[in-house]
Design a protein around this motif. Structure first.
Motif, PDB file in Angstrom:
ATOM      1  N   TYR A  83     -16.383 -36.599 -29.308  1.00 20.20           N
ATOM      2  CA  TYR A  83     -14.949 -36.881 -29.189  1.00 20.20           C
ATOM      3  C   TYR A  83     -14.682 -38.353 -29.469  1.00 20.20           C
ATOM      4  O   TYR A  83     -15.436 -39.226 -29.055  1.00 20.20           O
ATOM      5  CB  TYR A  83     -14.438 -36.493 -27.802  1.00 20.20           C
ATOM      6  CG  TYR A  83     -14.792 -35.069 -27.471  1.00 20.20           C
ATOM      7  CD1 TYR A  83     -14.016 -34.020 -27.945  1.00 20.20           C
ATOM      8  CD2 TYR A  83     -15.941 -34.765 -26.746  1.00 20.20           C
ATOM      9  CE1 TYR A  83     -14.368 -32.703 -27.696  1.00 20.20           C
ATOM     10  CE2 TYR A  83     -16.298 -33.451 -26.495  1.00 20.20           C
ATOM     11  CZ  TYR A  83     -15.511 -32.429 -26.974  1.00 20.20           C
ATOM     12  OH  TYR A  83     -15.879 -31.133 -26.732  1.00 20.20           O
ATOM     13  N   SER A  84     -13.571 -38.614 -30.140  1.00 18.88           N
ATOM     14  CA  SER A  84     -13.191 -39.991 -30.472  1.00 18.88           C
ATOM     15  C   SER A  84     -12.729 -40.732 -29.215  1.00 18.88           C
ATOM     16  O   SER A  84     -12.395 -40.108 -28.201  1.00 18.88           O
ATOM     17  CB  SER A  84     -12.058 -39.973 -31.500  1.00 18.88           C
ATOM     18  OG  SER A  84     -10.849 -39.537 -30.880  1.00 18.88           O
ATOM     19  N   PRO A  85     -12.681 -42.068 -29.276  1.00 18.01           N
ATOM     20  CA  PRO A  85     -12.152 -42.823 -28.136  1.00 18.01           C
ATOM     21  C   PRO A  85     -10.724 -42.396 -27.760  1.00 18.01           C
ATOM     22  O   PRO A  85     -10.384 -42.323 -26.577  1.00 18.01           O
ATOM     23  CB  PRO A  85     -12.195 -44.277 -28.617  1.00 18.01           C
ATOM     24  CG  PRO A  85     -13.325 -44.294 -29.592  1.00 18.01           C
ATOM     25  CD  PRO A  85     -13.242 -42.958 -30.300  1.00 18.01           C
ATOM     26  N   ARG A  86      -9.916 -42.090 -28.735  1.00 14.04           N
ATOM     27  CA  ARG A  86      -8.535 -41.653 -28.479  1.00 14.04           C
ATOM     28  C   ARG A  86      -8.521 -40.297 -27.772  1.00 14.04           C
ATOM     29  O   ARG A  86      -7.763 -40.083 -26.824  1.00 14.04           O
ATOM     30  CB  ARG A  86      -7.776 -41.574 -29.798  1.00 14.04           C
ATOM     31  CG  ARG A  86      -6.319 -41.292 -29.654  1.00 14.04           C
ATOM     32  CD  ARG A  86      -5.653 -41.533 -31.036  1.00 14.04           C
ATOM     33  NE  ARG A  86      -4.252 -41.331 -30.940  1.00 14.04           N
ATOM     34  CZ  ARG A  86      -3.673 -40.129 -31.036  1.00 14.04           C
ATOM     35  NH1 ARG A  86      -4.380 -39.062 -31.266  1.00 14.04           N
ATOM     36  NH2 ARG A  86      -2.367 -40.032 -30.925  1.00 14.04           N
ATOM     37  N   GLU A  87      -9.360 -39.375 -28.228  1.00 14.12           N
ATOM     38  CA  GLU A  87      -9.453 -38.068 -27.566  1.00 14.12           C
ATOM     39  C   GLU A  87      -9.989 -38.221 -26.146  1.00 14.12           C
ATOM     40  O   GLU A  87      -9.492 -37.569 -25.221  1.00 14.12           O
ATOM     41  CB  GLU A  87     -10.366 -37.134 -28.367  1.00 14.12           C
ATOM     42  CG  GLU A  87      -9.762 -36.694 -29.681  1.00 14.12           C
ATOM     43  CD  GLU A  87     -10.753 -36.012 -30.604  1.00 14.12           C
ATOM     44  OE1 GLU A  87     -10.309 -35.180 -31.414  1.00 14.12           O
ATOM     45  OE2 GLU A  87     -11.978 -36.297 -30.530  1.00 14.12           O
ATOM     46  N   ARG A  88     -10.956 -39.089 -25.956  1.00 17.55           N
ATOM     47  CA  ARG A  88     -11.505 -39.342 -24.616  1.00 17.55           C
ATOM     48  C   ARG A  88     -10.423 -39.894 -23.680  1.00 17.55           C
ATOM     49  O   ARG A  88     -10.342 -39.508 -22.518  1.00 17.55           O
ATOM     50  CB  ARG A  88     -12.678 -40.316 -24.692  1.00 17.55           C
ATOM     51  CG  ARG A  88     -13.905 -39.721 -25.340  1.00 17.55           C
ATOM     52  CD  ARG A  88     -15.018 -40.771 -25.510  1.00 17.55           C
ATOM     53  NE  ARG A  88     -16.170 -40.166 -26.123  1.00 17.55           N
ATOM     54  CZ  ARG A  88     -17.047 -39.393 -25.489  1.00 17.55           C
ATOM     55  NH1 ARG A  88     -16.911 -39.141 -24.203  1.00 17.55           N
ATOM     56  NH2 ARG A  88     -18.062 -38.872 -26.141  1.00 17.55           N
ATOM     57  N   ALA A  89      -9.602 -40.795 -24.214  1.00 19.33           N
ATOM     58  CA  ALA A  89      -8.515 -41.348 -23.406  1.00 19.33           C
ATOM     59  C   ALA A  89      -7.547 -40.239 -22.998  1.00 19.33           C
ATOM     60  O   ALA A  89      -7.124 -40.163 -21.842  1.00 19.33           O
ATOM     61  CB  ALA A  89      -7.787 -42.450 -24.173  1.00 19.33           C
TER      62      ALA A  89
END
Length: 152
Positions: A83-89
């Motif tokens: 998962y991307s940092p944006r998805e993780r956020a």
């Protein structure tokens, strides 16, 4: 299903659907995206134990191009590189808002999430989380049958 909540409260469901439509229009406009919403909806539904909604949103996620690997790993997203940092956020924000009782939302989480979303994007993401939590509660309360949903 125990009861058809659509026919029992048509005005209430109309209001829910209007909010749902707002969220989907915001997603289509770009900042959230249907793929991110499908991940958030699925994760929140996993937390709440809503089989109907898990079935629905994993089907929608696959239709939107989501991979089986990412869907299978979603409940353990922190331990995977998928998962991307944006998805993780977004997933962290969704979990915190779903498990908010007694926990609240701390400033560090807000700031970390805000790095990835505009004010409108974060407000719309939070509305999406509120909406899926409400749908989960309706589906669980009235025993919506998992497996009956088919993507459009």
């Amino acid at each position: 299903m125990r009861m058809n909540y659509y026919s029992a409260s048509p005005d209430g469901l109309k209001a829910m659907l209007e909010l749902q439509n707002h969220v989907h229009k915001a997603a289509e406009a770009g900042e959230l995206g249907d793929g991110l919403l499908a991940l958030v909806y699925t994760r929140v539904s996993q937390i709440n134990g809503c089989a109907y909604c898990i079935d629905m949103h994993t089907k929608d996620a696959r239709k939107a191009g989501e991979t089986e690997q990412r869907l299978y790993a979603l409940s353990a997203w922190r331990e995977t590189p998928f998962y991307s940092p944006r998805e993780r956020a977004a997933l962290a924000w969704a979990e915190a808002n779903t498990l908010i009782a007694g926990n609240g939302i701390d400033d560090a989480l807000f700031e970390a999430t805000r790095e990835h979303f505009s004010a409108k994007g974060l407000a719309d993401l939070t509305l999406a989380i509120c909406t899926i939590n409400a749908w989960n509660r309706l589906s669980i309360s009235f025993a919506a049958q998992a497996g009956s949903y088919q993507p459009k």
